[in-house]
Scaffold this motif. Structure first.
Motif, PDB file in Angstrom:
ATOM      1  N   ILE A   1       0.811  -1.217   0.000  1.00 37.05           N
ATOM      2  CA  ILE A   1       0.000   0.000   0.000  1.00 37.05           C
ATOM      3  C   ILE A   1       0.844   1.266   0.000  1.00 37.05           C
ATOM      4  O   ILE A   1       0.461   2.282  -0.579  1.00 37.05           O
ATOM      5  CB  ILE A   1      -0.999   0.000   1.193  1.00 37.05           C
ATOM      6  N   HIS A   2       2.026   1.228   0.627  1.00 38.96           N
ATOM      7  CA  HIS A   2       2.852   2.441   0.661  1.00 38.96           C
ATOM      8  C   HIS A   2       3.876   2.463  -0.481  1.00 38.96           C
ATOM      9  O   HIS A   2       4.835   3.232  -0.454  1.00 38.96           O
ATOM     10  CB  HIS A   2       3.543   2.594   2.022  1.00 38.96           C
ATOM     11  N   GLU A   3       3.623   1.619  -1.505  1.00 30.97           N
ATOM     12  CA  GLU A   3       4.440   1.570  -2.722  1.00 30.97           C
ATOM     13  C   GLU A   3       5.931   1.408  -2.395  1.00 30.97           C
ATOM     14  O   GLU A   3       6.761   2.247  -2.762  1.00 30.97           O
ATOM     15  CB  GLU A   3       4.196   2.817  -3.577  1.00 30.97           C
ATOM     16  N   PRO A   4       6.285   0.313  -1.711  1.00 33.52           N
ATOM     17  CA  PRO A   4       7.684   0.108  -1.324  1.00 33.52           C
ATOM     18  C   PRO A   4       8.560  -0.200  -2.541  1.00 33.52           C
ATOM     19  O   PRO A   4       8.093  -0.755  -3.532  1.00 33.52           O
ATOM     20  CB  PRO A   4       7.607  -1.102  -0.395  1.00 33.52           C
ATOM     21  N   ASP A   5       9.827   0.163  -2.436  1.00 28.39           N
ATOM     22  CA  ASP A   5      10.787  -0.209  -3.472  1.00 28.39           C
ATOM     23  C   ASP A   5      11.205  -1.664  -3.333  1.00 28.39           C
ATOM     24  O   ASP A   5      11.674  -2.278  -4.292  1.00 28.39           O
ATOM     25  CB  ASP A   5      12.040   0.674  -3.369  1.00 28.39           C
ATOM     26  N   LEU A   6      11.058  -2.215  -2.114  1.00 29.78           N
ATOM     27  CA  LEU A   6      11.518  -3.566  -1.814  1.00 29.78           C
ATOM     28  C   LEU A   6      10.420  -4.308  -1.066  1.00 29.78           C
ATOM     29  O   LEU A   6       9.875  -3.805  -0.081  1.00 29.78           O
ATOM     30  CB  LEU A   6      12.787  -3.496  -0.947  1.00 29.78           C
ATOM     31  N   LEU A   7      10.101  -5.513  -1.540  1.00 32.22           N
ATOM     32  CA  LEU A   7       9.097  -6.354  -0.905  1.00 32.22           C
ATOM     33  C   LEU A   7       9.786  -7.611  -0.377  1.00 32.22           C
ATOM     34  O   LEU A   7      10.409  -8.355  -1.137  1.00 32.22           O
ATOM     35  CB  LEU A   7       8.001  -6.723  -1.907  1.00 32.22           C
ATOM     36  N   MET A   8       9.682  -7.837   0.932  1.00 27.10           N
ATOM     37  CA  MET A   8      10.295  -8.992   1.577  1.00 27.10           C
ATOM     38  C   MET A   8       9.198  -9.986   1.932  1.00 27.10           C
ATOM     39  O   MET A   8       8.254  -9.646   2.667  1.00 27.10           O
ATOM     40  CB  MET A   8      11.049  -8.566   2.840  1.00 27.10           C
ATOM     41  N   LEU A   9       9.322 -11.202   1.443  1.00 25.45           N
ATOM     42  CA  LEU A   9       8.309 -12.238   1.640  1.00 25.45           C
ATOM     43  C   LEU A   9       8.931 -13.400   2.405  1.00 25.45           C
ATOM     44  O   LEU A   9       9.838 -14.062   1.899  1.00 25.45           O
ATOM     45  CB  LEU A   9       7.771 -12.733   0.293  1.00 25.45           C
ATOM     46  N   ASP A  10       8.449 -13.656   3.625  1.00 25.23           N
ATOM     47  CA  ASP A  10       9.002 -14.715   4.467  1.00 25.23           C
ATOM     48  C   ASP A  10       7.982 -15.854   4.552  1.00 25.23           C
ATOM     49  O   ASP A  10       7.039 -15.796   5.332  1.00 25.23           O
ATOM     50  CB  ASP A  10       9.313 -14.165   5.860  1.00 25.23           C
ATOM     51  N   GLU A  11       8.156 -16.874   3.722  1.00 24.51           N
ATOM     52  CA  GLU A  11       7.265 -18.047   3.684  1.00 24.51           C
ATOM     53  C   GLU A  11       5.791 -17.631   3.607  1.00 24.51           C
ATOM     54  O   GLU A  11       4.953 -18.171   4.338  1.00 24.51           O
ATOM     55  CB  GLU A  11       7.482 -18.908   4.934  1.00 24.51           C
ATOM     56  N   PRO A  12       5.414 -16.701   2.725  1.00 26.54           N
ATOM     57  CA  PRO A  12       4.056 -16.174   2.789  1.00 26.54           C
ATOM     58  C   PRO A  12       2.982 -17.164   2.370  1.00 26.54           C
ATOM     59  O   PRO A  12       1.805 -16.970   2.701  1.00 26.54           O
ATOM     60  CB  PRO A  12       4.104 -14.987   1.811  1.00 26.54           C
ATOM     61  N   PHE A  13       3.339 -18.215   1.647  1.00 28.43           N
ATOM     62  CA  PHE A  13       2.331 -19.147   1.136  1.00 28.43           C
ATOM     63  C   PHE A  13       2.436 -20.526   1.777  1.00 28.43           C
ATOM     64  O   PHE A  13       1.743 -21.456   1.385  1.00 28.43           O
ATOM     65  CB  PHE A  13       2.474 -19.281  -0.382  1.00 28.43           C
ATOM     66  N   GLY A  14       3.316 -20.665   2.789  1.00 27.68           N
ATOM     67  CA  GLY A  14       3.617 -21.975   3.350  1.00 27.68           C
ATOM     68  C   GLY A  14       2.443 -22.672   4.017  1.00 27.68           C
ATOM     69  O   GLY A  14       2.387 -23.900   4.052  1.00 27.68           O
ATOM     70  N   ALA A  15       1.494 -21.904   4.562  1.00 26.49           N
ATOM     71  CA  ALA A  15       0.389 -22.506   5.315  1.00 26.49           C
ATOM     72  C   ALA A  15      -0.835 -22.791   4.447  1.00 26.49           C
ATOM     73  O   ALA A  15      -1.860 -23.256   4.955  1.00 26.49           O
ATOM     74  CB  ALA A  15      -0.006 -21.582   6.470  1.00 26.49           C
ATOM     75  N   LEU A  16      -0.729 -22.550   3.151  1.00 28.71           N
ATOM     76  CA  LEU A  16      -1.886 -22.668   2.265  1.00 28.71           C
ATOM     77  C   LEU A  16      -1.897 -24.005   1.531  1.00 28.71           C
ATOM     78  O   LEU A  16      -0.856 -24.643   1.351  1.00 28.71           O
ATOM     79  CB  LEU A  16      -1.879 -21.522   1.252  1.00 28.71           C
ATOM     80  N   ASP A  17      -3.078 -24.416   1.072  1.00 25.67           N
ATOM     81  CA  ASP A  17      -3.161 -25.634   0.271  1.00 25.67           C
ATOM     82  C   ASP A  17      -2.500 -25.394  -1.084  1.00 25.67           C
ATOM     83  O   ASP A  17      -2.287 -24.249  -1.506  1.00 25.67           O
ATOM     84  CB  ASP A  17      -4.623 -26.062   0.083  1.00 25.67           C
ATOM     85  N   SER A  18      -2.178 -26.474  -1.795  1.00 28.04           N
ATOM     86  CA  SER A  18      -1.352 -26.363  -3.003  1.00 28.04           C
ATOM     87  C   SER A  18      -2.024 -25.549  -4.100  1.00 28.04           C
ATOM     88  O   SER A  18      -1.355 -24.785  -4.805  1.00 28.04           O
ATOM     89  CB  SER A  18      -0.994 -27.761  -3.531  1.00 28.04           C
ATOM     90  N   PHE A  19      -3.346 -25.672  -4.241  1.00 25.42           N
ATOM     91  CA  PHE A  19      -4.032 -24.929  -5.301  1.00 25.42           C
ATOM     92  C   PHE A  19      -4.037 -23.429  -5.006  1.00 25.42           C
ATOM     93  O   PHE A  19      -3.758 -22.611  -5.891  1.00 25.42           O
ATOM     94  CB  PHE A  19      -5.470 -25.447  -5.468  1.00 25.42           C
ATOM     95  N   THR A  20      -4.331 -23.064  -3.752  1.00 28.52           N
ATOM     96  CA  THR A  20      -4.320 -21.647  -3.371  1.00 28.52           C
ATOM     97  C   THR A  20      -2.912 -21.088  -3.495  1.00 28.52           C
ATOM     98  O   THR A  20      -2.713 -19.952  -3.947  1.00 28.52           O
ATOM     99  CB  THR A  20      -4.835 -21.481  -1.935  1.00 28.52           C
ATOM    100  N   ARG A  21      -1.925 -21.879  -3.086  1.00 30.24           N
ATOM    101  CA  ARG A  21      -0.530 -21.447  -3.164  1.00 30.24           C
ATOM    102  C   ARG A  21      -0.159 -21.111  -4.609  1.00 30.24           C
ATOM    103  O   ARG A  21       0.437 -20.066  -4.881  1.00 30.24           O
ATOM    104  CB  ARG A  21       0.372 -22.556  -2.610  1.00 30.24           C
ATOM    105  N   GLU A  22      -0.526 -21.992  -5.537  1.00 34.86           N
ATOM    106  CA  GLU A  22      -0.170 -21.751  -6.936  1.00 34.86           C
ATOM    107  C   GLU A  22      -0.906 -20.543  -7.499  1.00 34.86           C
ATOM    108  O   GLU A  22      -0.359 -19.789  -8.307  1.00 34.86           O
ATOM    109  CB  GLU A  22      -0.447 -23.005  -7.761  1.00 34.86           C
ATOM    110  N   GLU A  23      -2.146 -20.325  -7.060  1.00 34.04           N
ATOM    111  CA  GLU A  23      -2.869 -19.116  -7.472  1.00 34.04           C
ATOM    112  C   GLU A  23      -2.114 -17.868  -7.031  1.00 34.04           C
ATOM    113  O   GLU A  23      -1.984 -16.901  -7.794  1.00 34.04           O
ATOM    114  CB  GLU A  23      -4.278 -19.102  -6.861  1.00 34.04           C
ATOM    115  N   LEU A  24      -1.617 -17.890  -5.798  1.00 38.51           N
ATOM    116  CA  LEU A  24      -0.919 -16.720  -5.270  1.00 38.51           C
ATOM    117  C   LEU A  24       0.464 -16.564  -5.884  1.00 38.51           C
ATOM    118  O   LEU A  24       0.972 -15.439  -5.980  1.00 38.51           O
ATOM    119  CB  LEU A  24      -0.842 -16.792  -3.744  1.00 38.51           C
ATOM    120  N   TRP A  25       1.090 -17.653  -6.316  1.00 36.22           N
ATOM    121  CA  TRP A  25       2.329 -17.511  -7.090  1.00 36.22           C
ATOM    122  C   TRP A  25       2.073 -16.645  -8.313  1.00 36.22           C
ATOM    123  O   TRP A  25       2.878 -15.777  -8.649  1.00 36.22           O
ATOM    124  CB  TRP A  25       2.846 -18.879  -7.545  1.00 36.22           C
ATOM    125  N   CYS A  26       0.952 -16.905  -8.971  1.00 35.36           N
ATOM    126  CA  CYS A  26       0.639 -16.136 -10.183  1.00 35.36           C
ATOM    127  C   CYS A  26       0.312 -14.681  -9.845  1.00 35.36           C
ATOM    128  O   CYS A  26       0.665 -13.769 -10.601  1.00 35.36           O
ATOM    129  CB  CYS A  26      -0.523 -16.784 -10.935  1.00 35.36           C
TER     130      CYS A  26
END
Length: 262
Positions: free
Chosen positions: A157-182
């Motif tokens: 939201i604050h238009e960062p120059d750098l986005l840090m993602l720490d295991e953001p999709f690890g707790a999701l099921d495989s189909f939801t995870r792949e959707e969020l990869w896209c």
């Protein structure tokens, strides 16, 4: 291309002089606009790397530089998303997304004076991640995948120059995870934001990243750097190709060797 992130020969120890050495001699750089992934054995210091880059920890040795400035305090140009979305249950999805603007000093006054503009920006982000019309919902009314989509909006939201993602999709099921990869693939392409992803999922790393850094067992350091050769944009079908799976298996082998060397 300029480096946005540089970690130069960094040591980080927790618990004083006799405490746990989390990373040692850690060195890497991430170019502006690049998508980098960091993988390695459990406990190798991947999350420590995230905290060093964002200024949540200051190393005892070495230098961390972000946007050509040495990191000595929390970095304001960074957006962060973690495995647990940690949305405030008493706030609507929209108000959760706007929360960083209330916290980051340079945005606080702007939010008060131009709230409608920021609300419109948040609504646009929600539409981008497939949550159009969900801004008035509370977190408990959203699925885990929907909360993580909203979490990405909050990080951006604050238009960062750098986005840090720490295991953001690890707790999701495989189909939801792949959707969020896209979703994150498309956000990276559209916004040209620099992304550093920490993940245990090697398919995720190969699908999303331009370069992959492999860390050793603790104390963590970079033992391998792999450039991903596939052109962008990448479709999920690429994961069925032999070349894709060869890279995944080679990375798995490198991590297995790192475990044995511990």
């Amino acid at each position: 291309m300029k480096n946005l992130v540089t970690i130069d020969n960094v040591d980080m120890r927790y618990g004083g002089a006799d405490g746990t050495l989390a990373v040692e001699g850690l060195t890497l750089h991430v170019e502006k606009g690049e998508f980098a992934a960091v993988v390695g054995p459990s406990g190798c210091g991947k999350s420590t790397l995230m905290k060093l880059v964002t200024g949540l920890h200051i190393p005892q040795k070495g230098v961390v530089t972000v946007a050509e400035e040495r990191v000595t305090k929390p970095v304001s140009i960074v957006g962060m998303a973690f495995q647990n979305p940690t949305m405030l249950p008493w706030r609507t999805t929209l108000d959760n997304i706007l929360l960083p603007l209330e916290v980051v000093e340079k945005h606080r006054g702007r939010l008060r004076m131009n709230r409608a503009e920021y609300v419109a920006k948040a609504e646009k982000l929600l539409e981008t991640v497939g949550l159009k019309g969900f801004g008035s919902k509370f977190p408990w009314q959203l699925s885990g995948g929907m909360q993580q989509r909203a979490n990405l909006c909050r990080a951006l939201i604050h238009e960062p120059d750098l986005l840090m993602l720490d295991e953001p999709f690890g707790a999701l099921d495989s189909f939801t995870r792949e959707e969020l990869w896209c979703v994150i693939r498309d956000l990276h392409f559209e916004r040209k934001v620099t992304i550093v992803l920490v993940t245990h999922d090697l398919r995720e790393a190969v699908f999303l990243a331009d370069r992959i850094f492999v860390m050793s067992s603790r104390p963590g350091r970079i033992i391998e750097e792999r450039t991903v050769p596939f052109a962008r944009p990448r479709d999920l079908e690429i994961m069925y190709q032999k070349e894709f799976n060869d890279i995944v298996h080679e990375l798995r082998g490198s991590i297995a060797d790192a475990r044995k060397a511990a």
